[in-house]
Design a protein around this motif. Structure first.
Motif, PDB file in Angstrom:
ATOM      1  N   LYS A 287       0.865  -1.236   0.110  1.00  0.00           N
ATOM      2  CA  LYS A 287      -0.182   0.010  -0.014  1.00  0.00           C
ATOM      3  C   LYS A 287       0.742   1.335   0.025  1.00  0.00           C
ATOM      4  N   LEU A 288       1.951   1.196   0.799  1.00  0.00           N
ATOM      5  CA  LEU A 288       3.016   2.452   1.094  1.00  0.00           C
ATOM      6  C   LEU A 288       3.537   2.699  -0.645  1.00  0.00           C
ATOM      7  N   MET A 289       3.762   1.540  -1.285  1.00  0.00           N
ATOM      8  CA  MET A 289       4.641   1.665  -2.343  1.00  0.00           C
ATOM      9  C   MET A 289       3.576   2.105  -3.538  1.00  0.00           C
ATOM     10  N   THR A 290       2.308   1.608  -3.423  1.00  0.00           N
ATOM     11  CA  THR A 290       1.436   2.020  -4.286  1.00  0.00           C
ATOM     12  C   THR A 290       0.964   3.362  -4.308  1.00  0.00           C
TER      13      THR A 290
ATOM     14  N   LEU B  33       2.042   4.836 -11.724  1.00  0.00           N
ATOM     15  CA  LEU B  33       0.567   4.507 -11.921  1.00  0.00           C
ATOM     16  C   LEU B  33      -0.352   5.622 -11.895  1.00  0.00           C
ATOM     17  N   ASP B  34      -1.581   4.956 -12.258  1.00  0.00           N
ATOM     18  CA  ASP B  34      -2.750   6.018 -12.075  1.00  0.00           C
ATOM     19  C   ASP B  34      -3.800   5.086 -11.274  1.00  0.00           C
ATOM     20  N   LYS B  35      -4.998   6.367 -10.926  1.00  0.00           N
ATOM     21  CA  LYS B  35      -5.971   5.377 -10.104  1.00  0.00           C
ATOM     22  C   LYS B  35      -6.650   4.229 -10.847  1.00  0.00           C
ATOM     23  N   VAL B  36      -6.786   4.452 -12.379  1.00  0.00           N
ATOM     24  CA  VAL B  36      -7.125   3.220 -12.938  1.00  0.00           C
ATOM     25  C   VAL B  36      -6.614   2.050 -12.771  1.00  0.00           C
ATOM     26  N   ASP B  37      -5.185   2.219 -12.867  1.00  0.00           N
ATOM     27  CA  ASP B  37      -4.348   0.813 -12.693  1.00  0.00           C
ATOM     28  C   ASP B  37      -4.594   0.376 -11.416  1.00  0.00           C
ATOM     29  N   VAL B  38      -4.790   1.038 -10.361  1.00  0.00           N
ATOM     30  CA  VAL B  38      -5.038   0.539  -8.946  1.00  0.00           C
ATOM     31  C   VAL B  38      -6.470  -0.118  -8.903  1.00  0.00           C
ATOM     32  N   GLN B  39      -7.497   0.449  -9.554  1.00  0.00           N
ATOM     33  CA  GLN B  39      -8.710  -0.038  -9.447  1.00  0.00           C
ATOM     34  C   GLN B  39      -9.039  -1.239 -10.000  1.00  0.00           C
ATOM     35  N   ASN B  40      -8.156  -1.375 -11.052  1.00  0.00           N
ATOM     36  CA  ASN B  40      -8.302  -2.442 -12.003  1.00  0.00           C
ATOM     37  C   ASN B  40      -7.417  -3.560 -11.783  1.00  0.00           C
ATOM     38  N   GLU B  41      -6.571  -3.692 -10.518  1.00  0.00           N
ATOM     39  CA  GLU B  41      -5.395  -4.419 -10.345  1.00  0.00           C
ATOM     40  C   GLU B  41      -5.963  -5.919 -10.132  1.00  0.00           C
ATOM     41  N   ASN B  42      -5.268  -6.697 -10.443  1.00  0.00           N
ATOM     42  CA  ASN B  42      -5.330  -8.087  -9.924  1.00  0.00           C
ATOM     43  C   ASN B  42      -4.653  -8.401  -8.493  1.00  0.00           C
ATOM     44  N   LYS B  43      -5.750  -8.654  -7.653  1.00  0.00           N
ATOM     45  CA  LYS B  43      -5.407  -8.899  -6.312  1.00  0.00           C
ATOM     46  C   LYS B  43      -4.056  -9.912  -5.945  1.00  0.00           C
TER      47      LYS B  43
ATOM     48  N   LYS C 240       4.469  -4.189 -10.695  1.00  0.00           N
ATOM     49  CA  LYS C 240       5.211  -3.929 -12.121  1.00  0.00           C
ATOM     50  C   LYS C 240       6.333  -3.038 -12.015  1.00  0.00           C
ATOM     51  N   TYR C 241       6.450  -2.401 -10.874  1.00  0.00           N
ATOM     52  CA  TYR C 241       7.550  -1.786 -10.720  1.00  0.00           C
ATOM     53  C   TYR C 241       8.636  -2.187  -9.303  1.00  0.00           C
TER      54      TYR C 241
END
Length: 430
Positions: free
Chosen positions: A322-325, A334-344, A351-352
């Motif tokens: 969560k800190l890294m995100t 990253l953008d918010k869409v990347d996080v909303q659509n992420e594979n848990k 990715k990074y």
């Protein structure tokens, strides 16, 4: 050995801890490692079996430790079997342990030469019901070569099929993960040697040097401070090489404007240190490099604070994620869409930052420890977040070794190694 003699009280205590956990009327056997051949008459440098060393301090080949706390003969409750030394061996190979020196090193009073092994061990097995065999069950273990220990285990189960067999590893996983103050002092020495090497490299590095020259500078400083050398294969990764997590060829030129990721640690007395720093070839970070560097550093500092007694391994890594995100969002990676659509199962931040944040460290760089149990005081962990950006031509990882404290933040064994941007630049431009 290059290192100073270790207080044998450490090994006496370690053996007691192991024997207290054994089943009634059982014995345990620990074998040294082989000396592995390369070709012709060449061999690899000897590395002692860490479990045998942990329990005895014996650091030579062809050695066996037997523990039998319920043995009817008091003198057979702890036994060392050693290769007998003689004048010929002394001339060709140098000093080996005498029985007197073995007692001084280990605290084991009963020492036999190996030629007495079969007779004594048969007697012991007639008195025991269970034998503890030693196996490598580390979660990262990938053993393709049959070890001396493995050959022994196979032979014993064939020769004594009526005996019950138990495993030493679960006991050792628990014991070795909690460090004694003597061990912490040794690990501090390893970290101090790493510090000396790093400060040397900070003043050596400039555009045009080769990665292997930097490796050589570390090795020079390690050896002159009584280390055998690197605790693990060193990584000197300039530019995009830093985006290869286990880059070890170290054969590229360090170019102006690039960063160098240095994942390097000295060993001392068989104990490891594990440091990562990322430095600018030209002695100054660019604004973007500094921005990413400080993001990694913030994650590292916050992750370190979480390493307290009672912390669970899985939730700890989730919180670091969560800190890294948050940092990656701030960096525009990253953008918010990347996080909303992420594979848990593989969150967007992976990715990074695709590796774990911490591992046990001690006699092994990736040391024993039970990851399903809560962390406890005197566990020693690395803390090593990173951000890797191939499209920008650099990767940054920062790593220290820290001791979990009963109360308060962990104690950083690498507290004196330059870490902040300003410290790095100051050392490189003196």
């Amino acid at each position: 050995m290059k290192y100073d003699l270790i207080d044998r009280q450490l090994f006496i205590k370690n053996r007691k801890g192991f024997m207290d956990a054994m089943k009634p009327n059982s014995l345990a056997v620990f074998n040294s490692n082989d000396i592995y051949p390369i070709g012709a008459d060449s061999t690899m440098p000897f590395q002692q079996n860490r479990d045998l060393f942990y329990l005895s301090g014996v650091d030579q080949e062809e050695s066996i430790l037997v523990l039998f706390p319920d043995c009817p003969k008091a003198k057979h409750r702890e036994i060392l079997f050693l290769k007998e030394t003689n004048e010929h061996i002394a001339v060709w190979e140098g000093e080996k342990l005498t029985k007197e020196k073995a007692l001084e090193v280990s605290g084991v009073e009963t020492v036999y030469w190996l030629q007495e092994w079969n007779k004594v061990f048969y007697e012991l097995m007639t008195q025991a019901e269970t034998i503890y065999i030693n196996t490598n069950e580390h979660y990262r273990a990938n053993v393709e070569t049959e070890t001396r220990e493995a050959r022994f285990n196979k032979k014993i189960k064939e020769q004594y099929p009526a005996h019950s067999v138990a495993k030493s590893n679960p006991i050792l996983q628990r014991l070795r993960s909690v460090k004694d103050p003597i061990e912490l002092d040794i690990m501090q020495q390893a970290c101090n040697i790493t510090e000396k090497g790093f400060k040397r490299v900070l003043q050596f590095t400039k555009p045009g040097v080769m990665e292997y020259e930097i490796e050589a500078e570390f090795m020079h400083e390690f050896l002159r401070n009584r280390s055998k050398g690197f605790a693990y294969t060193p990584i000197v990764a300039s530019g995009n090489n830093a985006n290869v997590l286990h880059y070890v060829v170290n054969n590229a030129e360090c170019k102006a404007g690039d960063l160098i990721l240095l994942d390097i640690g000295a060993e001392y007395a068989n104990y490891s240190s594990d440091m990562t720093r990322t430095i600018p070839v030209s002695g100054r970070f660019t604004d973007r490099q500094k921005e990413v560097y400080n993001a990694v550093l913030r994650v590292k500092k916050e992750a370190t604070k979480m390493l307290t007694p009672g912390t669970l391994w899985g939730p700890y890594h989730e919180e670091v994620g969560k800190l890294m995100t948050s940092e990656l969002l701030g960096l525009g990676l990253l953008d918010k869409v990347d996080v909303q659509n992420e594979n848990k199962d593989w969150p967007a931040y992976k990715k990074y930052f695709m590796h774990g944040t911490s591992h046990h460290i001690g006699l092994d760089t990736h040391d024993y420890g039970l990851l399903h149990e809560p962390m406890q005081a005197n566990n020693v962990f690395t803390v090593e977040p990173g951000i890797y950006i191939p499209e920008e031509g650099f990767g940054i990882r920062l790593e220290d070794d820290v001791v979990i404290q009963e109360n308060g933040e962990p104690f950083n064994l690498m507290r004196n190694i330059p870490l902040e941007v300003e410290e790095i630049e100051d050392w490189m431009n003196r």
